[in-house]
Scaffold this active site. Structure first.
Site, PDB file in Angstrom:
ATOM      1  N   LYS A  76      -3.842  -5.437 -11.424  1.00  0.00           N
ATOM      2  CA  LYS A  76      -3.514  -6.831 -11.747  1.00  0.00           C
ATOM      3  C   LYS A  76      -4.738  -7.564 -12.305  1.00  0.00           C
ATOM      4  CE  LYS A  76      -2.410  -7.824  -7.469  1.00  0.00           C
ATOM      5  NZ  LYS A  76      -2.715  -6.524  -6.813  1.00  0.00           N
TER       6      LYS A  76
ATOM      7  N   ARG B 210       2.778 -13.781  -2.719  1.00  0.00           N
ATOM      8  CA  ARG B 210       2.744 -12.490  -2.030  1.00  0.00           C
ATOM      9  C   ARG B 210       3.787 -12.395  -0.936  1.00  0.00           C
ATOM     10  NH1 ARG B 210      -3.015 -10.822  -3.425  1.00  0.00           N
ATOM     11  NH2 ARG B 210      -2.987  -8.605  -3.031  1.00  0.00           N
TER      12      ARG B 210
ATOM     13  N   ARG C 180     -13.452   1.245  -6.787  1.00  0.00           N
ATOM     14  CA  ARG C 180     -13.566  -0.033  -7.504  1.00  0.00           C
ATOM     15  C   ARG C 180     -14.900  -0.726  -7.263  1.00  0.00           C
ATOM     16  NH1 ARG C 180      -8.940  -4.473  -6.766  1.00  0.00           N
ATOM     17  NH2 ARG C 180      -9.256  -4.231  -4.536  1.00  0.00           N
TER      18      ARG C 180
ATOM     19  N   ARG D 131     -16.222  -4.686  -2.698  1.00  0.00           N
ATOM     20  CA  ARG D 131     -15.616  -5.599  -1.734  1.00  0.00           C
ATOM     21  C   ARG D 131     -15.617  -4.994  -0.333  1.00  0.00           C
ATOM     22  NH1 ARG D 131     -10.047  -7.309  -4.562  1.00  0.00           N
ATOM     23  NH2 ARG D 131      -9.438  -7.330  -2.385  1.00  0.00           N
TER      24      ARG D 131
ATOM     25  N   ARG E  60      -3.473  -3.414   3.903  1.00  0.00           N
ATOM     26  CA  ARG E  60      -3.052  -4.204   2.738  1.00  0.00           C
ATOM     27  C   ARG E  60      -1.815  -3.597   2.084  1.00  0.00           C
ATOM     28  NH1 ARG E  60      -8.680  -3.896   0.162  1.00  0.00           N
ATOM     29  NH2 ARG E  60      -7.720  -4.607  -1.768  1.00  0.00           N
TER      30      ARG E  60
END
Ligand code: ADP
Ligand code: ADP
Ligand code: ZN
Length: 230
Positions: free
Chosen positions: A13, A88, A127, A162, A173
């Site tokens: 996203k 969400r 990431r 992160r 998550r």
């Protein structure tokens, strides 16, 4: 263009939102980024949400909805926006519908990006982001040309990962996504707004698939070109 990008953590996203932002000159509004900014700046909101982000559960709706509503009132959203990671859950989707109605704004689409759970874990664990300009990278799928330097802004040794991109939080998550976020898909389907793209495809193909959903939306550059030609 006013769209929502929907998808599990790691679906791409943020990556696609940043590309669309540049193409259309409209802002990316990412709830997660706004929360992280508040945590970094140690604001009252940041202190309220820090532990929640660490755990990988959802920030309470009242806080999130207020933050997004205020962000949408900023002048840079006048010509469009890309909502990334909001809504969400169904309550947030309903609140967004109500809020846009009040602001007199119509959504163009809710674009769902689908990726298998196993690939998501790989995506999230690889990431990293440029701490200066926010450009996103991946160890395997999108490495910078020079391993220490941001391709985009040239910052050196400023890459960050992160704290919630660890396997345990990722599982939470993903679970949150399946239980709370997926139920908003029928919400947008009923309104004729739901579009689906294959988020498993290579990065450039995903971008092409999203752009193909909006053939009538000219980018600012194309607009100038069209005027010159005609
Ligand atoms: P991802 O890359 O996993 O999609 P985000 O940056 O969008 O992550 O979100 C990071 C965290 O911020 C989430 O795990 C959650 O704690 C919080 N968050 C983000 N968006 C929302 C939202 N719409 N409602 C509640 N909490 C949110
Ligand atoms: P989200 O915002 O949905 O959590 P990101 O855009 O941060 O996801 O993407 C997660 C990671 O996967 C990033 O490291 C990004 O570079 C990488 N990525 C994004 N899209 C693709 C793709 N189509 N193929 C392979 N890797 C991708
Ligand atoms: Zn950078």
């Amino acid at each position: 263009m006013r769209i929502i990008l929907l998808g599990p953590p790691g679906a791409g996203k943020g990556t696609q939102a940043r590309i669309l932002t540049e193409k259309y000159g409209i802002p990316q509004i990412a709830a997660g980024d706004l929360f992280r900014e508040n945590i970094k700046n140690k604001t009252a909101l940041g202190q309220q949400v820090e532990e929640i982000l660490k755990a990988g559960t959802l920030v309470p709706d009242a806080i999130t909805i207020k933050m997004i509503s205020e962000r949408l009132d900023q002048p840079d959203c006048k010509n469009g926006f890309i909502l990334d990671g909001f809504p969400r859950n169904v309550a947030q989707a309903e609140a967004l519908e109500e809020m846009l109605k009040k602001k007199g704004i119509k959504l163009d689409a809710a674009v769902q990006m689908t990726v298998d759970d196993d690939d998501l874990v790989e995506r999230i664990s690889g990431r990293f982001t440029c701490g200066d300009c926010g450009e996103g990278y991946h160890d395997k799928f999108k490495p910078p040309h020079d391993p220490d330097t941001c391709d985009k802004c040239g910052a050196k040794d400023h890459f960050t990962r992160r704290p919630d991109d660890n396997e345990e939080t990722v599982r939470t998550r993903l679970d949150t996504y399946h239980k709370q976020t997926k139920p908003i898909l029928p919400f947008y389907e009923e309104r004729g707004l739901l579009k689906t793209v294959d988020g498993m495809a290579p990065l450039k193909n995903v971008t092409a698939e999203i752009l193909a959903l909006f053939p009538s939306k000219k980018t600012p550059n194309q607009g100038i070109q069209a005027k010159k030609n005609g």
